[in-house]
Design a protein around this motif. Sequence first.
Motif, PDB file in Angstrom:
ATOM      1  N   THR A 593       0.846  -1.188   0.000  1.00  0.00           N
ATOM      2  CA  THR A 593       0.000   0.000   0.000  1.00  0.00           C
ATOM      3  C   THR A 593       0.883   1.240   0.000  1.00  0.00           C
ATOM      4  OG1 THR A 593      -1.786  -1.142   1.154  1.00  0.00           O
ATOM      5  CG2 THR A 593      -1.691   1.249   1.425  1.00  0.00           C
ATOM      6  N   HIS A 594       0.458   2.264  -0.721  1.00  0.00           N
ATOM      7  CA  HIS A 594       1.139   3.555  -0.654  1.00  0.00           C
ATOM      8  C   HIS A 594       0.198   4.596  -0.064  1.00  0.00           C
ATOM      9  CE1 HIS A 594       4.537   2.256  -3.106  1.00  0.00           C
ATOM     10  NE2 HIS A 594       3.670   1.729  -3.955  1.00  0.00           N
ATOM     11  N   GLY A 595       0.812   5.692   0.413  1.00  0.00           N
ATOM     12  CA  GLY A 595       0.009   6.826   0.860  1.00  0.00           C
ATOM     13  C   GLY A 595       0.321   8.036   0.005  1.00  0.00           C
ATOM     14  N   TYR A 628       4.224  13.313  -0.611  1.00  0.00           N
ATOM     15  CA  TYR A 628       5.061  12.141  -0.309  1.00  0.00           C
ATOM     16  C   TYR A 628       4.221  10.937   0.098  1.00  0.00           C
ATOM     17  CZ  TYR A 628       4.447  13.093   4.713  1.00  0.00           C
ATOM     18  OH  TYR A 628       3.927  13.284   5.958  1.00  0.00           O
ATOM     19  N   CYS A 629       4.864   9.789   0.023  1.00  0.00           N
ATOM     20  CA  CYS A 629       4.194   8.534   0.388  1.00  0.00           C
ATOM     21  C   CYS A 629       4.158   8.412   1.905  1.00  0.00           C
ATOM     22  CB  CYS A 629       4.926   7.346  -0.228  1.00  0.00           C
ATOM     23  SG  CYS A 629       4.191   5.765   0.223  1.00  0.00           S
ATOM     24  N   THR A 630       2.968   8.270   2.457  1.00  0.00           N
ATOM     25  CA  THR A 630       2.811   8.215   3.920  1.00  0.00           C
ATOM     26  C   THR A 630       2.698   6.789   4.448  1.00  0.00           C
ATOM     27  OG1 THR A 630       0.468   8.564   3.484  1.00  0.00           O
ATOM     28  CG2 THR A 630       1.714  10.465   4.296  1.00  0.00           C
ATOM     29  N   HIS A 631       2.751   5.816   3.579  1.00  0.00           N
ATOM     30  CA  HIS A 631       2.549   4.434   4.041  1.00  0.00           C
ATOM     31  C   HIS A 631       3.775   3.618   3.663  1.00  0.00           C
ATOM     32  CE1 HIS A 631      -0.598   1.930   5.827  1.00  0.00           C
ATOM     33  NE2 HIS A 631      -0.033   0.936   5.189  1.00  0.00           N
ATOM     34  N   PHE A 632       4.498   3.130   4.659  1.00  0.00           N
ATOM     35  CA  PHE A 632       5.805   2.524   4.383  1.00  0.00           C
ATOM     36  C   PHE A 632       5.693   1.405   3.347  1.00  0.00           C
ATOM     37  CE2 PHE A 632       9.873   0.787   4.599  1.00  0.00           C
ATOM     38  CZ  PHE A 632      10.697   1.760   5.135  1.00  0.00           C
ATOM     39  N   CYS A 633       6.519   1.518   2.296  1.00  0.00           N
ATOM     40  CA  CYS A 633       6.323   0.638   1.145  1.00  0.00           C
ATOM     41  C   CYS A 633       7.603  -0.009   0.632  1.00  0.00           C
ATOM     42  CB  CYS A 633       5.683   1.435   0.011  1.00  0.00           C
ATOM     43  SG  CYS A 633       6.678   2.862  -0.471  1.00  0.00           S
ATOM     44  N   HIS A 634       8.769   0.511   0.993  1.00  0.00           N
ATOM     45  CA  HIS A 634       9.977   0.126   0.269  1.00  0.00           C
ATOM     46  C   HIS A 634      11.159   0.679   1.039  1.00  0.00           C
ATOM     47  CE1 HIS A 634      12.878   0.193  -3.134  1.00  0.00           C
ATOM     48  NE2 HIS A 634      12.091  -0.692  -3.711  1.00  0.00           N
ATOM     49  N   LEU A 636      13.259   2.540  -0.190  1.00  0.00           N
ATOM     50  CA  LEU A 636      13.368   3.933  -0.643  1.00  0.00           C
ATOM     51  C   LEU A 636      12.061   4.706  -0.417  1.00  0.00           C
ATOM     52  CD1 LEU A 636      15.411   3.329  -3.910  1.00  0.00           C
ATOM     53  CD2 LEU A 636      16.221   4.443  -1.818  1.00  0.00           C
ATOM     54  N   HIS A 637      11.329   4.278   0.615  1.00  0.00           N
ATOM     55  CA  HIS A 637      10.044   4.915   0.931  1.00  0.00           C
ATOM     56  C   HIS A 637      10.193   6.419   1.148  1.00  0.00           C
ATOM     57  CE1 HIS A 637       6.263   5.709   2.989  1.00  0.00           C
ATOM     58  NE2 HIS A 637       6.905   6.041   4.084  1.00  0.00           N
ATOM     59  N   LEU A 638      11.254   6.819   1.870  1.00  0.00           N
ATOM     60  CA  LEU A 638      11.414   8.256   2.144  1.00  0.00           C
ATOM     61  C   LEU A 638      11.662   9.050   0.871  1.00  0.00           C
ATOM     62  CD1 LEU A 638      13.539   8.328   5.427  1.00  0.00           C
ATOM     63  CD2 LEU A 638      11.091   8.675   5.144  1.00  0.00           C
ATOM     64  N   GLU A 639      12.275   8.385  -0.116  1.00  0.00           N
ATOM     65  CA  GLU A 639      12.566   9.056  -1.381  1.00  0.00           C
ATOM     66  C   GLU A 639      11.328   9.116  -2.286  1.00  0.00           C
ATOM     67  OE1 GLU A 639      14.395   6.916   0.203  1.00  0.00           O
ATOM     68  OE2 GLU A 639      16.486   7.545   0.193  1.00  0.00           O
ATOM     69  N   MET A 640      10.267   8.442  -1.899  1.00  0.00           N
ATOM     70  CA  MET A 640       9.083   8.353  -2.758  1.00  0.00           C
ATOM     71  C   MET A 640       8.253   9.629  -2.606  1.00  0.00           C
ATOM     72  SD  MET A 640       6.370   5.261  -3.163  1.00  0.00           S
ATOM     73  CE  MET A 640       4.989   5.371  -4.302  1.00  0.00           C
ATOM     74  N   ARG A 641       8.585  10.615  -3.472  1.00  0.00           N
ATOM     75  CA  ARG A 641       7.915  11.908  -3.376  1.00  0.00           C
ATOM     76  C   ARG A 641       7.682  12.480  -4.767  1.00  0.00           C
ATOM     77  NH1 ARG A 641      12.254  15.586  -0.418  1.00  0.00           N
ATOM     78  NH2 ARG A 641      13.376  14.077   0.838  1.00  0.00           N
TER      79      ARG A 641
HETATM   80 CU   LIG Z   1       5.201   4.286  -1.083  1.00  0.00          CU
END
Ligand SMILES: [Cu+2]
Length: 648
Positions: A593-595, A628-634, A636-641
């Motif tokens: 899941t992504h946010g 940004y993505c609020t749901h931990f996914c990967h 590189l989650h923090l980079e997911m913007r």
């Molecule tokens: Cu994500």
Amino acid sequence: MSNKTENSTKETAGLGRRRFLNSAALAGLTVGVAACNDKPAAAPAASGAAAPAPAPAPVASAAGGTNVHLKPGELDTYYGIWSGGHTGDMRILGLPSGREIHRVPCFVPDALVGWGITNESKAVMGTKPDGSLKYTVADTHHTHASYKDGNYDGRYAWINDKINSRIARVRLDYFVCDKITELPNVQGFHGIFPDKADPVDPAINYTTRVFCGGEFAIPLPNNGQDINNPEKYRSMFTCVDAESMEVRWQVLIDGNCDLTATSYDGKLAATNQYNVENGIHYEDMMSAERDACLFFNIARIEEAVKAGKFKTIGSSKVPVVDGTREANKDPKTALTAYVSVPKNPHGVNASPDAKYFICAGKLSPTATVIELAKVLDWFDGKMEKLDDAIVAEVEIGLGPLHTAFDGRGNAYTTLFLDSQVVKWNVDAAIKFHAGDKSVKYVVDRLDVHYQPGHINGSQSETRAADGKILAVGCKFSKDRFLPVGPLHPENEQLIDISGEKMVLLADHPVRGEPHDFIIFKRDLLKPKQVYSHDDFPLAITDPKESGVTRNGKKVTVKITSQAPAFSLREFTVKKGDEVTLILTNLDKIEDLTHGFAIPNYNVNFIVNPLETKSVTFIADKPGVFWAYCTHFCHALHLEMRTRMIVEP
Ligand SMILES: [Cu+2]
């Protein structure tokens, strides 16, 4: 109170608090009780109910074999569906562990899911002309699921909002609320129960209707007329179509509706009534010695609607038939039947053998057993006195509220004032009532902590009641958990009922305040893990469709997510644009899941695998906004913007 005194010698020192609580609760009630010269609330328990309470049960699962402590990775045997109360949601538990697994937002915004933020959820919840939510508060009490062949079929669950008289449906494949209906001309929508079969067509052996009991009587229509004429206030019983969620019909009644039950053959629904007096002050509501269990003849009501024998109220087009006492004196044409039940009853529950509805007395220490075949006999003109349908009315303890079943002929009723669950045998109670006073119908009593309201057992309200576990919603937890300031959690207790004696297994704190719940075997559900693009008309199936399109000041942003990136690195809009952002999660791996959150724009929501959601907002602040993505996914989650650029 002799029963309490007798029990108290066996209580441990720690349970002194129970007696304090009990007398405090009784004192509150006595005000009203004294005002109407009532004595049953303080009456001694029945001779048959004289069995002393057992000593406090061990917390471990020594008896009965139910283990509440699952090993890491071990799955629960049962699903539990709980109402969330003030939070307006539905909670999903695993049992017997009691672990909360999920919350399904229904009536109230939820920041995890984006419920009340996305356009799709707003459309379900209902909006004002300016697009804002019509309501942001709710009070969910009762939840029940759809049936087939007398057991849950895993399609839907419904839940009520008492504050705004709304009914929500939750799809049990995705565990999401997909429809909400506001009931017209009703206040205090309380009891809810789906039917289990069609009253006429035996081929329809599954739920097609949901019944909703209106508790508060109001002027009809409630438009400012008759404010000072309470004798003209009325409540209604409402039937909602299980599929379309449209309101099919309503029944105008005398008195109020509280809880609701339905028969397994689909012919009868009923609601308990605590206010046959139509009182507007509580002492008026307690003046009658007997209230009622009000039965509805579903086939006849639907014939009357078909024949045009109805009126409509106010701007509502829903057909309203007349279910008042005056209009239903002739059994052969009656749509309703008011079976009398002692003093302000609470709870009406259908036994799993399909024979009885049981009402708990609340202000009377009794349970009333009503035989459904006899109610049908009365409607058919075969039985003269309606109250002859009462086959047992036995004393079980103080403050009886709700009843569950084990499928072995026993009923389990919560005793609010006694802080106990009483196990009693229905057939034995019927024999006792018929005159055999040697019969001991009370099998066991168990102290709970404290002041229990709802109760339900595994599969209890189905033909497949399995008599394994019982959950009890205790309204007060007091000293059972670490103190956290003045607001205490409630205490959901779990009881093993597989043996002759009940065994207390576990305490669980819950945020206020769940009311009702159901518990059923896990194999009755087959939840889906990944959505389909077909579920969403706005789905973006290929990242190449991403981009910004403009139509005057209306801008559409299409974007997809695939860990660890959004399909657009940035997108640009202009200050003052009305932006609709559509996001499809193209990841189709289970649990991925992504946010999507936009700082300063009050946007946050999640997209589950292959799910699509959209939000619409005015880009009223120029600048750079890192969505940004609020749901931990990967990793590189923090980079997911992505950058939302709003040009001035
Ligand atoms: Cu994500």
